[in-house]
Write a protein that holds these residues in place. Structure first.
Motif, PDB file in Angstrom:
ATOM      1  N   ILE A 140       0.861  -1.176   0.000  1.00 40.96           N
ATOM      2  CA  ILE A 140       0.000   0.000   0.000  1.00 40.96           C
ATOM      3  C   ILE A 140       0.896   1.223   0.000  1.00 40.96           C
ATOM      4  CG2 ILE A 140      -1.736   1.314   1.252  1.00 40.96           C
ATOM      5  CD1 ILE A 140      -2.829  -1.228   2.407  1.00 40.96           C
ATOM      6  N   ASP A 141       0.777   2.030  -1.066  1.00 45.33           N
ATOM      7  CA  ASP A 141       1.561   3.260  -1.178  1.00 45.33           C
ATOM      8  C   ASP A 141       0.631   4.424  -0.843  1.00 45.33           C
ATOM      9  OD1 ASP A 141       3.120   5.416  -1.759  1.00 45.33           O
ATOM     10  OD2 ASP A 141       3.711   4.747  -3.766  1.00 45.33           O
ATOM     11  N   ALA A 142       0.794   4.998   0.344  1.00 47.52           N
ATOM     12  CA  ALA A 142      -0.075   6.072   0.818  1.00 47.52           C
ATOM     13  C   ALA A 142       0.639   7.416   0.855  1.00 47.52           C
ATOM     14  CB  ALA A 142      -0.607   5.718   2.209  1.00 47.52           C
ATOM     15  N   TRP A 150     -14.589  -9.116  -2.140  1.00 49.76           N
ATOM     16  CA  TRP A 150     -14.580  -7.819  -2.819  1.00 49.76           C
ATOM     17  C   TRP A 150     -15.240  -6.772  -1.916  1.00 49.76           C
ATOM     18  CZ3 TRP A 150     -13.219  -6.621  -8.041  1.00 49.76           C
ATOM     19  CH2 TRP A 150     -13.556  -5.311  -8.435  1.00 49.76           C
ATOM     20  N   GLY A 151     -14.598  -5.626  -1.779  1.00 49.31           N
ATOM     21  CA  GLY A 151     -15.150  -4.566  -0.956  1.00 49.31           C
ATOM     22  C   GLY A 151     -14.744  -4.626   0.496  1.00 49.31           C
ATOM     23  N   GLN A 152     -13.900  -5.583   0.871  1.00 51.93           N
ATOM     24  CA  GLN A 152     -13.438  -5.695   2.255  1.00 51.93           C
ATOM     25  C   GLN A 152     -12.653  -4.448   2.650  1.00 51.93           C
ATOM     26  OE1 GLN A 152     -11.269  -9.370   3.182  1.00 51.93           O
ATOM     27  NE2 GLN A 152      -9.816  -8.174   4.387  1.00 51.93           N
ATOM     28  N   PHE A 153     -12.848  -4.008   3.893  1.00 48.10           N
ATOM     29  CA  PHE A 153     -12.069  -2.873   4.387  1.00 48.10           C
ATOM     30  C   PHE A 153     -10.606  -3.290   4.549  1.00 48.10           C
ATOM     31  CE2 PHE A 153     -16.219  -1.598   6.518  1.00 48.10           C
ATOM     32  CZ  PHE A 153     -16.509  -0.640   5.554  1.00 48.10           C
ATOM     33  N   ILE A 154      -9.718  -2.582   3.855  1.00 51.81           N
ATOM     34  CA  ILE A 154      -8.280  -2.845   3.989  1.00 51.81           C
ATOM     35  C   ILE A 154      -7.563  -1.623   4.555  1.00 51.81           C
ATOM     36  CG2 ILE A 154      -8.218  -4.576   2.158  1.00 51.81           C
ATOM     37  CD1 ILE A 154      -7.109  -2.390   0.297  1.00 51.81           C
ATOM     38  N   GLY A 155      -8.309  -0.578   4.886  1.00 53.76           N
ATOM     39  CA  GLY A 155      -7.709   0.615   5.469  1.00 53.76           C
ATOM     40  C   GLY A 155      -8.697   1.761   5.464  1.00 53.76           C
ATOM     41  N   LEU A 189      -6.030   8.542  -3.870  1.00 46.69           N
ATOM     42  CA  LEU A 189      -4.603   8.668  -4.173  1.00 46.69           C
ATOM     43  C   LEU A 189      -3.784   7.485  -3.658  1.00 46.69           C
ATOM     44  CD1 LEU A 189      -4.085  12.454  -3.305  1.00 46.69           C
ATOM     45  CD2 LEU A 189      -4.617  11.431  -5.533  1.00 46.69           C
ATOM     46  N   VAL A 190      -4.390   6.628  -2.858  1.00 50.08           N
ATOM     47  CA  VAL A 190      -3.679   5.467  -2.301  1.00 50.08           C
ATOM     48  C   VAL A 190      -3.605   4.374  -3.356  1.00 50.08           C
ATOM     49  CG1 VAL A 190      -3.677   3.703  -0.507  1.00 50.08           C
ATOM     50  CG2 VAL A 190      -4.436   6.034   0.022  1.00 50.08           C
ATOM     51  N   THR A 191      -2.414   3.846  -3.576  1.00 46.03           N
ATOM     52  CA  THR A 191      -2.194   2.781  -4.562  1.00 46.03           C
ATOM     53  C   THR A 191      -1.995   1.459  -3.841  1.00 46.03           C
ATOM     54  OG1 THR A 191      -1.155   4.353  -6.089  1.00 46.03           O
ATOM     55  CG2 THR A 191      -0.766   2.002  -6.476  1.00 46.03           C
ATOM     56  N   VAL A 192      -2.789   0.462  -4.222  1.00 41.72           N
ATOM     57  CA  VAL A 192      -2.727  -0.855  -3.593  1.00 41.72           C
ATOM     58  C   VAL A 192      -2.413  -1.890  -4.659  1.00 41.72           C
ATOM     59  CG1 VAL A 192      -3.946  -2.554  -2.183  1.00 41.72           C
ATOM     60  CG2 VAL A 192      -4.482  -0.112  -1.938  1.00 41.72           C
ATOM     61  N   THR A 193      -1.460  -2.757  -4.378  1.00 39.93           N
ATOM     62  CA  THR A 193      -1.168  -3.885  -5.263  1.00 39.93           C
ATOM     63  C   THR A 193      -1.498  -5.180  -4.528  1.00 39.93           C
ATOM     64  OG1 THR A 193       1.143  -3.952  -4.535  1.00 39.93           O
ATOM     65  CG2 THR A 193       0.630  -2.647  -6.501  1.00 39.93           C
TER      66      THR A 193
END
Length: 309
Positions: free
Chosen positions: A53-55, A95-100, A116-120
């Motif tokens: 996670i790139d925040a 799908w749609g689970q809270f990850i942050g 703006l948060v990038t998640v891989t």
């Protein structure tokens, strides 16, 4: 006045003027000083693991107070309810689970920062298609209200075989999502006046919920007496507000990370379809046997429905 004399009479609801004029103070509108606003980060893969996670871009945005992920979220002490056990690992289960979440000075900043948060991800195989003949179908030990899964009485097969009139029909209903006028709102305030005094810690929740919320206390390391819950108005439920859901834990974890600051979150209409429960699709076969004069002699009802993995 007794009940019989009240039937058919016009009665003024105590809360009618507030609701009609739009001034009823629901959970989201409860007054608090300098509240912060939360917008969640949700998975866009149905199964897998969060690789990174790139925040940095979100954290650099003026007005952002916190980007919460499983890397910096407070630990939950017990897994009292798997649905609520979030931000404790990189695993993605649906799908749609809270990850942050992003917490900011305004809801607009929080929502923009979240974009703006990038998640891989590392994707994993998934099977989300329900069908009655699924190879992994099983009979649970108990079903709704802890009733036995299968019950039998009499020789139904014999009655069906010899009845002059029989009916054999299959009925299916699709997935149905409850969408009351008021989507799920919550406001959380974590009080921690004295870090050295555990009894000084408490959590205040303003929530629209009809269910029992005390399952949250042990997960957050609190005693029931350390939780204060206000439910001024529910805003419609239809089942979706009959129990706690993961957005309560998400907001409470953010408030715990920012003690003393009220953190508020109201779901968007789109988010209501992912994390607040639903009525699952169901496949039901009904068989009836009757005598020539219409007297029922046998009835069977077999139902198959999906459950969470």
């Amino acid at each position: 006045m007794n009940a019989e004399r009240q039937i058919g009479q016009d009665r003024v609801r105590v809360d009618r003027p507030l609701k009609v004029t739009g001034t009823a103070p629901y959970a989201y509108e409860q007054p608090t000083d300098a509240p912060l606003h939360l917008y969640p980060l949700t998975s866009n893969v149905p199964r897998g693991r969060v690789r990174s996670i790139d925040a940095r871009a979100a954290e650099a945005l003026p007005g952002v107070q916190l980007v919460l992920t499983q890397e910096n979220a407070p630990k939950l002490l017990v897994k009292a309810d798997p649905e609520l056990y979030i931000l404790q690992s990189p695993d993605v289960l649906y799908w749609g689970q809270f990850i942050g979440a992003v917490v900011a000075d305004t809801p607009e900043i929080a929502r923009h920062a979240a974009s703006l948060v990038t998640v891989t991800y590392d994707d994993a195989p998934f099977d989300a298609h329900f069908r009655p003949d699924h190879p992994q179908a099983y009979r649970p030990r108990r079903v709704n209200a802890f009733k036995k899964t299968d019950t039998h009485e009499g020789d139904v097969d014999a009655a069906l075989a010899h009845a002059p009139v029989t009916v054999d029909r299959t009925y299916t209903t699709p997935t149905e999502h409850h969408n009351p006028i008021g989507p799920h709102p919550v406001k959380a305030i974590w009080h921690d006046e004295s870090p050295l005094n555990v009894t000084a810690r408490r959590l205040t929740l303003y929530d629209a919920n009809q269910g029992h919320l005390m399952v949250l206390a042990p997960m957050l390391g609190l005693l029931p007496a350390q939780m204060i819950i206000h439910t001024p108005y529910v805003g419609g439920s239809f089942g979706t507000k009959g129990m706690p859901h993961a957005h309560l834990i998400l907001t409470a974890l953010a408030a715990k990370t920012l003690p003393g600051r009220p953190v508020k979150y109201a779901m968007t209409r789109q988010q209501m379809f992912d994390t607040t429960g639903y009525r699952p699709e169901i496949h039901q076969r009904v068989r009836l046997a009757a005598s020539a004069d219409g007297r029922l002699t046998a009835l069977t009802h077999d139902a198959v429905a999906p459950t969470a993995r």
